[in-house]
Design an enzyme around this catalytic site. Structure first.
Site: not given
Length: 412
Positions: A21-22, A25
């Site tokens: 998820h990170e 980003h």
């Protein structure tokens, strides 16, 4: 040992999911030219780190998530070094910021969809023909356990009435003493409502109707609507279920092309189920509190990562890997949707503010007024703190319930 292995594997799968998820980003931010100063897996003290270019990568001691630091996410951030002013995130077009902030949830969705597609081909997906209450197809047990406990048959246990009466595995029970039985739940309710002794059992075997007389056994069981209540004497037929109708598989596998359609259909079902589950969260809070204070745990109450990991452990312990995989898929989809809620500090909150700024600037321009500029995040901090407080309290509540009174899928 298998249970512990399953717990660790599921917790590790969650950690990998959050780390990706990170990474979503980070990679999209770098692609657009934004400066990413740090990417870490975990929280707390740093175990190790290294620098590649302008970004520090590392691992921290508490494996409960991760973070990605994009310079200048808001105009109020003071972490901008001289010369980087043009690369701060808040200066980029709103569509680029939306992609960067939405990349985390997109990663969860991609994980869920790819895992679903692979599962559809190699493991199978739940057979939609078995959705809802099942007919009373049964498995015949060798005995009835008189006491209210779950164990294998002992020589002292009486033989199962159904076996003695001549019923067989996969028979479909259709009536008890003339009372129609449509589902397995109906079967249990009708049998328990009769006194021990002889009963006439209507059934179908390979589509052919039949009838036998069984001598219902007297056993001790807790009430169906209160498993923690006192045991009472009820009747038992000596069957287990529900089992799928003969020839109907629990899971259905697909070819690579067919799996695309099955994946899309299952994803749609998950979307509907996730929205409904989120809508029910407030009304489930009293049930969570009741579970902590001694009541039976409602199987429909929310769970934390602790509860999900425990369920993953149960699945591995019972060699039910399909449950492990589907639980991982559902959790990723739920986290992806939840993270898009328009609330700070969630990613959806940042996206909502970016589009609010864009809409406000457009409106002021049409009215001939000066651009009001960016939103002051400091003014939103009280609301943010409330969201964090409520979210933290709910997380604590679910974790406590999952430790004290966890949901279980199998008898252990």
């Amino acid at each position: 040992m298998a249970y512990l292995l399953g717990v660790v594997l599921f917790a590790l799968a969650i950690l990998v999911s959050v780390s990706l998820h990170e990474a979503g980003h980070m990679l999209t931010a770098k692609k657009f030219g934004m400066k990413v100063s740090r990417y870490f897996v975990g929280f707390g003290p740093t175990i190790f780190s290294f620098r590649r270019g302008e970004t520090e990568y590392g691992l921290k001691a508490i494996p409960l998530g991760g973070f990605c630091k994009i310079v200048g996410m808001t105009p109020q951030d003071d972490d901008v070094e001289p010369g980087d002013e043009h690369r701060v995130m808040w200066r980029y077009p709103v569509w680029k910021r939306t992609i960067v902030m939405g990349a985390g949830s997109a990663t969860h969705f991609m994980l869920a969809i790819v895992a679903l597609w692979l599962a559809a081909m190699f493991m199978g997906l739940p057979n939609k023909a078995l959705a809802g209450p099942l007919p009373a197809h049964v498995k015949i047990t060798d005995c009835v356990v008189v006491a209210n406990e779950s164990r294998e048959c002992l020589p002292s246990d009486p033989a199962g009435p159904a076996r003695q009466a001549g019923l067989q595995d996969d028979d479909k029970i259709t009536s008890i003493n003339g009372t129609p039985v449509a589902t397995y739940t109906d079967l249990v309710n009708v049998v328990r409502g009769l006194p021990p002794g002889q009963a006439t059992i209507g059934y179908e075997r390979a589509g052919v109707p039949g009838e036998v007389t069984a001598d219902l056994a007297a056993v001790q069981r807790t009430p169906l609507d209160n498993p923690e209540g006192a045991a009472v004497t009820v009747s038992a037929l000596g069957v287990a279920g529900p089992v799928p109708p003969p020839g109907v598989p629990l899971m259905v596998t697909y070819g690579p092309i067919e799996a695309i359609g099955a994946t899309a259909e299952y994803t749609g079902d998950m979307a509907v189920g996730t929205v409904r589950a989120m809508q029910r969260i407030p009304e489930k809070v009293p049930a969570l509190w009741a579970a902590i204070t001694g009541d039976q745990r409602d199987q429909d109450t929310p769970i934390s990562v602790v509860g999900a990991s425990r369920l993953g452990g149960e699945a591995v312990e019972n060699d039910a890997w399909e449950i492990f995989v589907l639980l991982f898929i559902s959790l990723n989809f739920f986290v992806g949707v939840f993270n898009l809620l328009p609330l700070l500090p969630l990613d959806g909150g940042h996206i909502a503010i970016a589009w609010f700024e864009r809409a406000r600037s457009w409106l002021f321009a049409r009215l001939g007024k000066p651009d009001p500029g960016r939103v002051d995040y400091f003014k939103l901090m009280p609301v943010t703190y409330v969201v964090i407080l409520v979210g933290g309290a709910f997380t604590l509540l679910t974790v406590t319930a999952d430790v004290i009174n966890p949901i279980t899928l199998f008898s252990r």
